[in-house]
Design an enzyme around this catalytic site. Structure first.
Site, PDB file in Angstrom:
ATOM      1  N   HIS A  28     -31.070   3.466   0.674  1.00 46.52           N
ATOM      2  CA  HIS A  28     -29.677   3.905   0.801  1.00 46.52           C
ATOM      3  C   HIS A  28     -28.712   2.751   0.503  1.00 46.52           C
ATOM      4  CE1 HIS A  28     -26.389   6.300   2.776  1.00 46.52           C
ATOM      5  NE2 HIS A  28     -25.891   5.075   2.941  1.00 46.52           N
ATOM      6  N   GLU A  29     -28.915   1.627   1.168  1.00 49.67           N
ATOM      7  CA  GLU A  29     -28.009   0.492   0.965  1.00 49.67           C
ATOM      8  C   GLU A  29     -28.197  -0.139  -0.417  1.00 49.67           C
ATOM      9  OE1 GLU A  29     -25.597  -0.014   2.893  1.00 49.67           O
ATOM     10  OE2 GLU A  29     -26.272   1.356   4.448  1.00 49.67           O
ATOM     11  N   HIS A  32     -26.122   1.784  -2.906  1.00 48.75           N
ATOM     12  CA  HIS A  32     -24.721   1.348  -2.896  1.00 48.75           C
ATOM     13  C   HIS A  32     -24.554   0.063  -3.716  1.00 48.75           C
ATOM     14  CE1 HIS A  32     -23.253   4.246  -0.055  1.00 48.75           C
ATOM     15  NE2 HIS A  32     -23.944   3.780   0.971  1.00 48.75           N
TER      16      HIS A  32
END
Length: 203
Positions: A28-29, A32
């Site tokens: 997820h990170e 980003h």
């Protein structure tokens, strides 16, 4: 209920869920950071966040919350919206939840393929569920979550107000209280999205 309760009652389930969470939060990170990097913002790379190394993304306090409260967070990826513009910021914010939805769909497809492999379906079901939870949770349009930044990019005047709220020292406590109060509604949305993913892959 936090994960810590599983450590004594069902340690195998604890390990499976914990590993799924670590890997899913990391992706997820990373999503980003990678998206911001590709769109021309060097900030995530400068902070060493364009990596799949979990140690660069996990937040100690967020992990403790996962263990004892049942919800938590990873370390937010620093970006410079000035390098990204309005729509770049939107895509960077959406990249994390999108990555979790893609993992959930992939896990569902693998469940269909590996249904006869011992324990595979059970492990993949956990991965699917964890990623649906992360996607839905992060898309809630309240400050500190990706949904807030997506909403802010779509409605810039509102985005400025949300950013001002995030800067307040009490914002984290208010957001956590909201999540606790709205937990039943959030659980209902998570169940609906999981049903949609399962239907999409034919489970």
């Amino acid at each position: 209920m936090g994960l810590i309760n599983l450590l004594t009652t069902n340690p195998v389930a604890f390990v499976i869920i914990a590993v799924a969470l670590v890997l899913s939060l990391t992706v997820h990170e990373f999503a980003h950071a990678w998206t911001a990097d590709r769109l021309g913002d060097p900030t995530p790379r400068r902070y060493g966040r364009v990596t799949l190394n979990p140690g660069k993304h996990l937040d100690p306090f967020g992990v403790l919350l996962l263990l004892f409260a049942g919800f938590g967070f990873a370390r937010p990826v620093p970006i410079n919206p000035g390098n990204l513009g309005r729509w770049g910021t939107l895509w960077v914010s959406a990249a994390g939840p999108i990555s979790n939805l893609l993992i959930a769909v992939l896990a569902g497809l693998l469940m269909r393929m590996l249904v006869s492999v011992p324990y595979a379906a059970e492990i993949l079901a956990v991965i699917l569920s964890v990623n649906v939870v992360l996607a839905v949770f992060n898309l809630i349009p309240i400050p500190l979550l990706d949904g807030s930044r997506i909403l802010g990019a779509l409605v810039p005047s509102l985005g400025r107000s949300l950013a001002q709220f995030e800067a307040q020292p009490f914002s984290f406590v208010i957001v956590m209280l909201f999540i606790f109060i709205a937990r039943d509604a959030i659980d209902g949305i998570i169940g609906s999205v999981q049903g949609w993913v399962e239907g999409l892959v034919g489970l």
